[in-house]
Design a protein around this motif. Structure first.
Motif, PDB file in Angstrom:
ATOM      1  N   THR A  82       0.825  -1.205   0.000  1.00  0.00           N
ATOM      2  CA  THR A  82       0.000   0.000   0.000  1.00  0.00           C
ATOM      3  C   THR A  82       0.859   1.255   0.000  1.00  0.00           C
ATOM      4  O   THR A  82       0.488   2.286  -0.573  1.00  0.00           O
ATOM      5  CB  THR A  82      -0.929   0.006   1.234  1.00  0.00           C
ATOM      6  OG1 THR A  82      -1.755  -1.167   1.201  1.00  0.00           O
ATOM      7  CG2 THR A  82      -1.811   1.243   1.255  1.00  0.00           C
ATOM      8  N   ILE A  83       2.018   1.173   0.649  1.00  0.00           N
ATOM      9  CA  ILE A  83       2.925   2.322   0.709  1.00  0.00           C
ATOM     10  C   ILE A  83       3.262   2.804  -0.696  1.00  0.00           C
ATOM     11  O   ILE A  83       3.263   4.002  -0.981  1.00  0.00           O
ATOM     12  CB  ILE A  83       4.213   1.959   1.470  1.00  0.00           C
ATOM     13  CG1 ILE A  83       3.894   1.678   2.941  1.00  0.00           C
ATOM     14  CG2 ILE A  83       5.264   3.072   1.335  1.00  0.00           C
ATOM     15  CD1 ILE A  83       5.067   1.131   3.730  1.00  0.00           C
ATOM     16  N   PHE A  84       3.536   1.844  -1.569  1.00  0.00           N
ATOM     17  CA  PHE A  84       4.001   2.195  -2.916  1.00  0.00           C
ATOM     18  C   PHE A  84       2.854   2.538  -3.858  1.00  0.00           C
ATOM     19  O   PHE A  84       3.079   2.852  -5.023  1.00  0.00           O
ATOM     20  CB  PHE A  84       4.858   1.052  -3.462  1.00  0.00           C
ATOM     21  CG  PHE A  84       6.029   0.752  -2.569  1.00  0.00           C
ATOM     22  CD1 PHE A  84       7.099   1.630  -2.489  1.00  0.00           C
ATOM     23  CD2 PHE A  84       6.026  -0.378  -1.762  1.00  0.00           C
ATOM     24  CE1 PHE A  84       8.161   1.374  -1.638  1.00  0.00           C
ATOM     25  CE2 PHE A  84       7.086  -0.648  -0.904  1.00  0.00           C
ATOM     26  CZ  PHE A  84       8.158   0.233  -0.837  1.00  0.00           C
ATOM     27  N   GLY A  85       1.626   2.510  -3.314  1.00  0.00           N
ATOM     28  CA  GLY A  85       0.500   3.001  -4.089  1.00  0.00           C
ATOM     29  C   GLY A  85       0.399   4.513  -4.022  1.00  0.00           C
ATOM     30  O   GLY A  85      -0.217   5.135  -4.897  1.00  0.00           O
ATOM     31  N   VAL A  86       1.012   5.116  -2.986  1.00  0.00           N
ATOM     32  CA  VAL A  86       0.952   6.575  -2.841  1.00  0.00           C
ATOM     33  C   VAL A  86       2.331   7.229  -2.798  1.00  0.00           C
ATOM     34  O   VAL A  86       2.441   8.452  -2.936  1.00  0.00           O
ATOM     35  CB  VAL A  86       0.150   6.970  -1.579  1.00  0.00           C
ATOM     36  CG1 VAL A  86      -1.327   6.715  -1.787  1.00  0.00           C
ATOM     37  CG2 VAL A  86       0.656   6.233  -0.344  1.00  0.00           C
ATOM     38  N   PHE A  87       3.382   6.434  -2.606  1.00  0.00           N
ATOM     39  CA  PHE A  87       4.753   6.938  -2.652  1.00  0.00           C
ATOM     40  C   PHE A  87       5.552   6.114  -3.661  1.00  0.00           C
ATOM     41  O   PHE A  87       5.460   4.883  -3.651  1.00  0.00           O
ATOM     42  CB  PHE A  87       5.425   6.842  -1.277  1.00  0.00           C
ATOM     43  CG  PHE A  87       4.860   7.771  -0.253  1.00  0.00           C
ATOM     44  CD1 PHE A  87       5.263   9.098  -0.194  1.00  0.00           C
ATOM     45  CD2 PHE A  87       3.903   7.321   0.658  1.00  0.00           C
ATOM     46  CE1 PHE A  87       4.736   9.964   0.752  1.00  0.00           C
ATOM     47  CE2 PHE A  87       3.369   8.180   1.597  1.00  0.00           C
ATOM     48  CZ  PHE A  87       3.787   9.508   1.639  1.00  0.00           C
ATOM     49  N   PRO A  88       6.316   6.748  -4.530  1.00  0.00           N
ATOM     50  CA  PRO A  88       7.062   5.990  -5.540  1.00  0.00           C
ATOM     51  C   PRO A  88       8.146   5.096  -4.953  1.00  0.00           C
ATOM     52  O   PRO A  88       8.495   4.075  -5.538  1.00  0.00           O
ATOM     53  CB  PRO A  88       7.671   7.085  -6.433  1.00  0.00           C
ATOM     54  CG  PRO A  88       7.713   8.305  -5.566  1.00  0.00           C
ATOM     55  CD  PRO A  88       6.514   8.206  -4.670  1.00  0.00           C
ATOM     56  N   ASP A  89       8.687   5.487  -3.789  1.00  0.00           N
ATOM     57  CA  ASP A  89       9.732   4.690  -3.159  1.00  0.00           C
ATOM     58  C   ASP A  89       9.835   5.048  -1.685  1.00  0.00           C
ATOM     59  O   ASP A  89       9.208   5.994  -1.209  1.00  0.00           O
ATOM     60  CB  ASP A  89      11.088   4.888  -3.867  1.00  0.00           C
ATOM     61  CG  ASP A  89      11.440   6.363  -4.041  1.00  0.00           C
ATOM     62  OD1 ASP A  89      11.190   7.146  -3.091  1.00  0.00           O
ATOM     63  OD2 ASP A  89      11.959   6.740  -5.111  1.00  0.00           O
ATOM     64  N   LYS A  90      10.629   4.277  -0.967  1.00  0.00           N
ATOM     65  CA  LYS A  90      10.795   4.506   0.471  1.00  0.00           C
ATOM     66  C   LYS A  90      11.410   5.871   0.761  1.00  0.00           C
ATOM     67  O   LYS A  90      10.993   6.567   1.701  1.00  0.00           O
ATOM     68  CB  LYS A  90      11.667   3.392   1.060  1.00  0.00           C
ATOM     69  CG  LYS A  90      12.011   3.575   2.523  1.00  0.00           C
ATOM     70  CD  LYS A  90      12.994   2.504   2.995  1.00  0.00           C
ATOM     71  CE  LYS A  90      13.509   2.805   4.391  1.00  0.00           C
ATOM     72  NZ  LYS A  90      14.516   1.815   4.841  1.00  0.00           N
ATOM     73  N   ALA A  91      12.388   6.280  -0.037  1.00  0.00           N
ATOM     74  CA  ALA A  91      13.076   7.549   0.209  1.00  0.00           C
ATOM     75  C   ALA A  91      12.102   8.724   0.177  1.00  0.00           C
ATOM     76  O   ALA A  91      12.223   9.664   0.975  1.00  0.00           O
ATOM     77  CB  ALA A  91      14.195   7.750  -0.812  1.00  0.00           C
ATOM     78  N   THR A  92      11.137   8.686  -0.737  1.00  0.00           N
ATOM     79  CA  THR A  92      10.164   9.774  -0.831  1.00  0.00           C
ATOM     80  C   THR A  92       9.318   9.865   0.427  1.00  0.00           C
ATOM     81  O   THR A  92       9.035  10.959   0.933  1.00  0.00           O
ATOM     82  CB  THR A  92       9.262   9.579  -2.066  1.00  0.00           C
ATOM     83  OG1 THR A  92      10.080   9.487  -3.242  1.00  0.00           O
ATOM     84  CG2 THR A  92       8.301  10.748  -2.226  1.00  0.00           C
TER      85      THR A  92
END
Length: 207
Positions: A49-59
């Motif tokens: 789900t994280i990568f559904g709203v953020f392109p990557d962890k760093a962002t």
């Protein structure tokens, strides 16, 4: 075995805000070493789900660090200190609240530098926050400008450096300033490092 509770479906912006809110305490505890699995568990969502709203962890980490370093609460608190009391009292209040903020972010001291290398907007926002905080502290000293050896702006920068030296171990050279409390911090700024005999209260003029 009970299932992990999931949060209800949210709009992307609400999901983004919830993930940032869940990440802030984690980066304050673990720094940038926090994993997306830890973040997902704290937010009550699947890791994907994280990568559904953020392109990557760093962002996501940049967004969380910017939230952690949001200067507005500090700016509001500094403005509330006002300039009605004497300079020494004003600065003690300012040091107390700024130390609280720095202590909360103690594990993040290296994070801005680590994360800003590839993000100019992030870098600028971090610099802007520091500049605004310095200006707010300088405003507390402005009424006493004529009594200061340096400008309020320079004195504010020095005060922030003293607070940082007492909070961040690496900044403070192996913790040499770790026992510097609010009173001593202000005294070092205004009085220097020379040991003085106790002043006579009847003749001392307040700063």
């Amino acid at each position: 075995m009970s299932r992990r509770r999931r949060v209800p479906a949210m709009a992307p912006e609400d999901r983004r805000a919830a993930l940032i809110a869940a990440t802030v305490p984690l980066v304050r505890e673990h720094g940038t070493a926090v994993s997306t699995r830890q973040i997902a568990e704290a937010a009550g969502v699947a890791e994907g789900t994280i990568f559904g709203v953020f392109p990557d962890k760093a962002t996501l980490l940049r967004a969380a660090v910017m939230r952690a370093y949001d200067p507005q609460p500090t700016l509001d608190a500094l403005a509330a200190v006002g300039t009605r009391t004497d300079l020494r009292t004003r600065l003690r209040e300012a040091v107390t609240l700024m130390r609280e903020g720095m202590t909360a972010n103690a594990n993040l001291i290296a994070a801005p530098k680590e994360l800003m290398a590839e993000d100019a907007e992030f870098r600028q926002r971090m610099f802007d926050g520091r500049r605004l905080t310095t200006a707010a502290v300088a405003a507390l000293m402005e009424p006493d400008r004529d009594r200061l050896r340096r400008s309020p702006e320079a004195a504010a920068q020095l005060l922030l450096m003293l607070i940082a030296a007492s909070v961040f171990r690496d900044y403070g050279h192996n913790g040499e300033f770790g026992d510097m409390d609010d009173e001593e911090t202000v005294s070092v700024l205004l009085d220097g490092l020379l040991v003085r005999s106790a002043p006579d209260p009847s003749t001392e003029s307040p700063l």
